[in-house]
Motif scaffolding. Structure first.
Motif, PDB file in Angstrom:
ATOM      1  N   GLU A  51      68.592 -23.733 -35.623  1.00 53.89           N
ATOM      2  CA  GLU A  51      67.525 -23.052 -36.361  1.00 53.89           C
ATOM      3  C   GLU A  51      66.389 -22.604 -35.416  1.00 53.89           C
ATOM      4  N   MET A  52      66.037 -23.442 -34.447  1.00 51.86           N
ATOM      5  CA  MET A  52      64.986 -23.057 -33.491  1.00 51.86           C
ATOM      6  C   MET A  52      65.418 -21.819 -32.708  1.00 51.86           C
ATOM      7  N   VAL A  53      66.656 -21.801 -32.252  1.00 50.46           N
ATOM      8  CA  VAL A  53      67.148 -20.672 -31.448  1.00 50.46           C
ATOM      9  C   VAL A  53      67.157 -19.394 -32.292  1.00 50.46           C
TER      10      VAL A  53
ATOM     11  N   PHE B  35      69.153 -32.735 -31.613  1.00 53.13           N
ATOM     12  CA  PHE B  35      70.096 -32.493 -32.716  1.00 53.13           C
ATOM     13  C   PHE B  35      70.527 -31.024 -32.817  1.00 53.13           C
ATOM     14  N   GLN B  36      71.837 -30.850 -32.935  1.00 51.45           N
ATOM     15  CA  GLN B  36      72.420 -29.509 -33.043  1.00 51.45           C
ATOM     16  C   GLN B  36      71.774 -28.691 -34.167  1.00 51.45           C
TER      17      GLN B  36
ATOM     18  N   ALA C 203      56.618 -25.659 -27.524  1.00 50.14           N
ATOM     19  CA  ALA C 203      55.605 -25.843 -28.570  1.00 50.14           C
ATOM     20  C   ALA C 203      56.269 -25.871 -29.952  1.00 50.14           C
ATOM     21  N   MET C 204      57.378 -25.176 -30.099  1.00 51.22           N
ATOM     22  CA  MET C 204      58.076 -25.169 -31.393  1.00 51.22           C
ATOM     23  C   MET C 204      58.723 -26.537 -31.652  1.00 51.22           C
ATOM     24  N   TYR C 205      59.384 -27.089 -30.631  1.00 51.44           N
ATOM     25  CA  TYR C 205      59.983 -28.426 -30.800  1.00 51.44           C
ATOM     26  C   TYR C 205      58.894 -29.484 -30.986  1.00 51.44           C
TER      27      TYR C 205
ATOM     28  N   LEU D  22      62.327 -28.815 -41.096  1.00 47.40           N
ATOM     29  CA  LEU D  22      62.067 -27.568 -40.358  1.00 47.40           C
ATOM     30  C   LEU D  22      62.148 -26.366 -41.298  1.00 47.40           C
ATOM     31  N   ASN D  23      63.110 -26.386 -42.215  1.00 48.51           N
ATOM     32  CA  ASN D  23      63.265 -25.265 -43.149  1.00 48.51           C
ATOM     33  C   ASN D  23      62.057 -25.095 -44.070  1.00 48.51           C
TER      34      ASN D  23
END
Ligand code: CDP
Ligand code: CDP
Length: 225
Positions: A111-113, A105-106, A37-39, A63-64
């Motif tokens: 950031e998600m992790v 993308f890395q 859901a975050m992605y 995202l930031n």
């Protein structure tokens, strides 16, 4: 102090991860974290703002500036992006078609992790996704890899879309799922792969209840070690 308990559930699209993760979390009183859901939320916002989906740095910048909240309430799990309830919108086919690109993308993944790990700091969790057992929570006490045939997974999505009043095509769903599986398993960064020590459960011919009780059995076994 006793270590918090973590259950990592990974697997391809429509293997049943979120359905069973939610039930398992409810039964154990753990917090459920839906990383897909975050992605999807970032993909939704990128599409809405016309952000270039091929530019990792631009997506990270977006995202930031984006707040993603996963809430559990009376209406089940809700997903908020910058305070706006997007729970249904992040499941639209346009988002599903682009989410594997955005999550390749890395910069985006790092950031998600970081956000995902922060959500586990003070509670027991059931977290589902693609890289949970391999990367996000490598020390999870229980790691499950759910799988099912692509035909069965397409049928599951078909039934869901029918219930929502959509007019799905089983063949289109099958190829969309197969394409997403290919992108998720072949990408360079944290590809979908069964984690070392993960227990594989093939859900093709199992009911939701059967999958839930198998996972609860595994959890019970591990907790008594
Ligand atoms: O529910 P479904 O299996 O359709 O997908 P999801 O769990 O909502 O995840 C959507 C997409 O996000 C996946 O196809 C992956 O491309 C990406 N994803 C990821 O890369 N890593 C995760 N931990 C979770 C999702
Ligand atoms: O999260 P993931 O994409 O892996 O799957 P899901 O969104 O939980 O979707 C799985 C769909 O298959 C849901 O409609 C479930 O009701 C259904 N299903 C299941 O999850 N597990 C089974 N053993 C059988 C059906």
């Amino acid at each position: 102090m006793e270590r918090l308990f973590q259950i990592a559930i990974d697997g391809p699209a429509a293997a049943g991860k979120s359905t069973v993760a939610k039930i398992v979390a409810g039964k154990l009183g753990y917090v459920y974290i839906d990383t897909g859901a975050m992605y999807r939320s970032l993909t939704y916002k990128a599409l809405k703002t016309g952000t270039d989906l091929n530019n990792g740095a631009g997506l990270l910048e977006l995202l930031n500036r984006t707040e993603i909240n996963l809430l559990t309430g009376e209406n089940g799990q809700r997903v908020l992006v910058d305070g706006d309830d997007v729970t249904e919108r992040i499941r639209y086919p346009e988002v599903s078609a682009q989410v594997s690109l955005v999550s390749s993308f890395q910069e985006v993944r790092t950031e998600m992790v970081r956000r995902q790990r922060r959500l586990t700091e003070s509670c027991n969790v059931v977290m589902d996704g693609r890289d949970i057992g391999t990367h996000v929570l490598p020390d999870a006490q229980v790691k499950i890899f759910l799988k099912a045939s692509v035909d069965e997974r397409a049928v599951r999505r078909y039934k869901e879309e029918k219930l929502k009043g959509m007019n799905p095509s089983i063949e289109a769903l099958k190829s969309a799922i197969a394409l997403r599986d290919k992108m998720d398993t072949e990408r360079a960064v944290s590809p979908l792969v069964k984690a070392e020590g993960a227990i594989e459960v093939d859900t093709t011919s199992l009911s939701i209840e059967e999958v839930v009780s198998e996972i609860l059995r595994i959890v019970k076994e591990r907790r008594s070690l």
